[in-house]
Design a protein around this motif. Structure first.
Motif, PDB file in Angstrom:
ATOM      1  N   LEU A 101       0.824  -1.213   0.000  1.00 39.95           N
ATOM      2  CA  LEU A 101       0.000   0.000   0.000  1.00 39.95           C
ATOM      3  C   LEU A 101       0.857   1.263   0.000  1.00 39.95           C
ATOM      4  O   LEU A 101       0.471   2.281  -0.577  1.00 39.95           O
ATOM      5  CB  LEU A 101      -0.934  -0.006   1.210  1.00 39.95           C
ATOM      6  CG  LEU A 101      -2.039  -1.063   1.185  1.00 39.95           C
ATOM      7  CD1 LEU A 101      -2.843  -1.024   2.467  1.00 39.95           C
ATOM      8  CD2 LEU A 101      -2.948  -0.889  -0.030  1.00 39.95           C
ATOM      9  N   VAL A 132       1.635   2.037  -3.511  1.00 42.51           N
ATOM     10  CA  VAL A 132       0.472   2.651  -4.160  1.00 42.51           C
ATOM     11  C   VAL A 132       0.359   4.115  -3.746  1.00 42.51           C
ATOM     12  O   VAL A 132       0.128   5.006  -4.579  1.00 42.51           O
ATOM     13  CB  VAL A 132      -0.821   1.885  -3.797  1.00 42.51           C
ATOM     14  CG1 VAL A 132      -2.048   2.603  -4.375  1.00 42.51           C
ATOM     15  CG2 VAL A 132      -0.756   0.456  -4.313  1.00 42.51           C
ATOM     16  N   ASP A 133       0.532   4.363  -2.456  1.00 43.07           N
ATOM     17  CA  ASP A 133       0.442   5.737  -1.955  1.00 43.07           C
ATOM     18  C   ASP A 133       1.532   6.624  -2.548  1.00 43.07           C
ATOM     19  O   ASP A 133       1.318   7.818  -2.782  1.00 43.07           O
ATOM     20  CB  ASP A 133       0.540   5.752  -0.426  1.00 43.07           C
ATOM     21  CG  ASP A 133      -0.732   5.239   0.242  1.00 43.07           C
ATOM     22  OD1 ASP A 133      -1.814   5.447  -0.329  1.00 43.07           O
ATOM     23  OD2 ASP A 133      -0.634   4.643   1.324  1.00 43.07           O
ATOM     24  N   LYS A 165       2.775   6.396  -5.562  1.00 44.27           N
ATOM     25  CA  LYS A 165       2.323   6.778  -6.902  1.00 44.27           C
ATOM     26  C   LYS A 165       1.293   7.909  -6.824  1.00 44.27           C
ATOM     27  O   LYS A 165       1.329   8.855  -7.614  1.00 44.27           O
ATOM     28  CB  LYS A 165       1.730   5.566  -7.623  1.00 44.27           C
ATOM     29  CG  LYS A 165       2.757   4.501  -7.976  1.00 44.27           C
ATOM     30  CD  LYS A 165       2.127   3.343  -8.733  1.00 44.27           C
ATOM     31  CE  LYS A 165       3.174   2.293  -9.111  1.00 44.27           C
ATOM     32  NZ  LYS A 165       2.592   1.142  -9.841  1.00 44.27           N
ATOM     33  N   ALA A 180      -6.618   6.707  -9.329  1.00 45.37           N
ATOM     34  CA  ALA A 180      -5.687   5.952  -8.489  1.00 45.37           C
ATOM     35  C   ALA A 180      -6.268   5.732  -7.093  1.00 45.37           C
ATOM     36  O   ALA A 180      -6.134   4.641  -6.515  1.00 45.37           O
ATOM     37  CB  ALA A 180      -4.357   6.691  -8.397  1.00 45.37           C
ATOM     38  N   TRP A 197      -8.922   3.119  -7.389  1.00 39.82           N
ATOM     39  CA  TRP A 197      -8.291   1.814  -7.535  1.00 39.82           C
ATOM     40  C   TRP A 197      -7.804   1.305  -6.185  1.00 39.82           C
ATOM     41  O   TRP A 197      -8.006   0.145  -5.833  1.00 39.82           O
ATOM     42  CB  TRP A 197      -7.132   1.915  -8.526  1.00 39.82           C
ATOM     43  CG  TRP A 197      -6.411   0.624  -8.768  1.00 39.82           C
ATOM     44  CD1 TRP A 197      -6.907  -0.495  -9.361  1.00 39.82           C
ATOM     45  CD2 TRP A 197      -5.056   0.328  -8.410  1.00 39.82           C
ATOM     46  NE1 TRP A 197      -5.937  -1.482  -9.406  1.00 39.82           N
ATOM     47  CE2 TRP A 197      -4.800  -1.014  -8.835  1.00 39.82           C
ATOM     48  CE3 TRP A 197      -4.033   1.050  -7.802  1.00 39.82           C
ATOM     49  CZ2 TRP A 197      -3.563  -1.621  -8.641  1.00 39.82           C
ATOM     50  CZ3 TRP A 197      -2.813   0.436  -7.628  1.00 39.82           C
ATOM     51  CH2 TRP A 197      -2.578  -0.880  -8.036  1.00 39.82           C
ATOM     52  N   LYS A 198      -7.187   2.203  -5.397  1.00 40.12           N
ATOM     53  CA  LYS A 198      -6.723   1.813  -4.067  1.00 40.12           C
ATOM     54  C   LYS A 198      -7.906   1.402  -3.183  1.00 40.12           C
ATOM     55  O   LYS A 198      -7.830   0.419  -2.451  1.00 40.12           O
ATOM     56  CB  LYS A 198      -5.955   2.960  -3.406  1.00 40.12           C
ATOM     57  CG  LYS A 198      -5.480   2.603  -2.000  1.00 40.12           C
ATOM     58  CD  LYS A 198      -4.874   3.773  -1.259  1.00 40.12           C
ATOM     59  CE  LYS A 198      -4.581   3.384   0.189  1.00 40.12           C
ATOM     60  NZ  LYS A 198      -4.043   4.515   0.985  1.00 40.12           N
TER      61      LYS A 198
END
Length: 383
Positions: free
Chosen positions: A171, A174-175, A177, A370, A373-374
């Motif tokens: 995660l 992801v964060d 990005k 994004a 998506w997360k």
């Protein structure tokens, strides 16, 4: 008990229920001074993090609006780095993680994960999934709030510490990005503001299509270049099934059964939290009684909107009396200085800034996608 739909292949077995107080130390902030704004306690080096600072942050705390001195620290409570902060009043359930020691008032709760049981980033994300649940348990007094009696027994379904750490690492990527996209959005926004300053101060000038210089800009007043009126309706006129747009003092619009205007116009919020916000609309619409309608332009209306975006808030704030909420009276607009280049130069300025806005909007959509998506990942990776 259960396991998530999406899981790293090296892990199996059920996730187990645990209360928040079993996974972390849960303490309420403190600031016992009244009145709260007593200047004797502020101005030191200790960050004093309040609900707005938490709400305005992302995974990690972005900043703080006030600091405490030594006396302020004595009447508050300080929490270490790697603490999850959660708001329990106003915007309930917003969270962020500290990277340095901070003090907090009692509208913020500090959650310090127990190292052998919980990973900080994992715990923050699983608490974020409880936001609607926490909000539904809030009591309504002067404002909505929850307390430790709601937070401490909050039941969470969690895996082993090792699996938490693996999920947290994923995660975090992801964060990162999302953070890079957010930085790009901020840089584009700053670039736009810088270019607006240079264009409207005439540090940068465009040239005509034949390569010649444009002439001098004319100096005028805004009210001499358009027709300014206000809407006549109050909020009771709103109708969810109405046919025409109804502009209010908020950033959004509603619908209504009848229209008063059929024109190309700029609509400006005259008071409230979004005072000075500018809408553009062409067609049939109506407006709230404290929303200003500016039409009848002989100029490029997008140029005018960018000009007002740059200077209207400055004018509103210059007229504001200390302690007063900002608002717009008719003279604020009528007598506002207005610079007028030729129509061709107006169009070049508007097109240039519009191109930047399009880039900003593309990045904003990428950020939203994004985050969505997360959110979908979280729903599958957590029980």
């Amino acid at each position: 008990m259960a396991s998530p739909k999406l899981r790293f292949k090296e892990f199996d077995g059920n996730w187990l229920a645990a209360t928040l107080e079993n996974l972390a130390e849960v303490e309420r902030g403190k600031f016992s001074v009244r009145p709260r704004n007593d200047p004797r306690y502020f101005g030191g080096e200790m960050p004093f993090v309040q609900t707005g600072d938490v709400t305005g942050s992302d995974v990690y705390l972005k900043g703080y609006s006030q600091t405490l001195n030594t006396d302020g620290i004595r009447v508050s409570k300080v929490f270490p780095a790697d603490t999850i902060l959660i708001t329990i009043a106003a915007n309930i359930g917003d969270t962020t993680i500290t990277k340095y020691p901070v003090a907090c008032p009692d509208s913020v709760v500090a959650i310090q994960p127990k190292r052998e049981k919980a990973n900080t980033i994992f715990l923050k994300n699983i608490i974020d999934l409880q936001k609607d649940n926490l909000d539904s348990q809030a009591t309504q007094n002067a404002q909505k709030n929850i307390n430790l009696q709601v937070l401490k027994p909050l039941e969470l379904i969690v895996p082993s510490k090792e699996e938490q750490t693996k999920i947290a690492s994923f995660l975090s990527a992801v964060d990162e990005k999302i953070n890079l996209l957010t930085q790009k959005h901020e840089l584009l926004s700053q670039y736009k503001q810088g270019m607006m300053q240079k264009l409207f101060s005439q540090q940068i000038r465009f040239k005509a299509e034949d390569g010649s210089e444009f002439g001098e800009w004319k100096q005028s007043l805004l009210g001499q270049n358009c027709h300014i009126t206000t809407g006549k309706l109050d909020a009771n006129a709103m109708n969810a099934n109405g046919k025409y747009r109804f502009y209010t003092c908020a950033k959004n619009y509603f619908y209504i059964d009848n229209f008063a205007f059929d024109t190309e116009a700029l609509l400006i919020s005259g008071n409230g939290a979004h005072v000075g916000y500018i809408h553009y609309y062409k067609g049939k619409f109506n407006a709230y009684q404290r929303t200003y309608v500016l039409d009848g332009w002989e100029h490029n209306i997008q140029y005018v909107k960018y000009y007002l975006d740059k200077y209207l808030k400055i004018r509103i704030n210059s007229e504001k009396k200390e302690g007063n909420t900002p608002y717009i009276v008719l003279s604020t607009l009528n007598e506002m200085p207005f610079q007028i280049p030729t129509f061709e130069e107006q169009t070049k300025i508007a097109n240039f800034l519009s191109a930047i806005d399009q880039k900003i909007e593309v990045v904003a959509q990428q950020i939203a996608q994004a985050k969505q998506w997360k959110k979908g990942l979280l729903q599958q990776m957590f029980v």
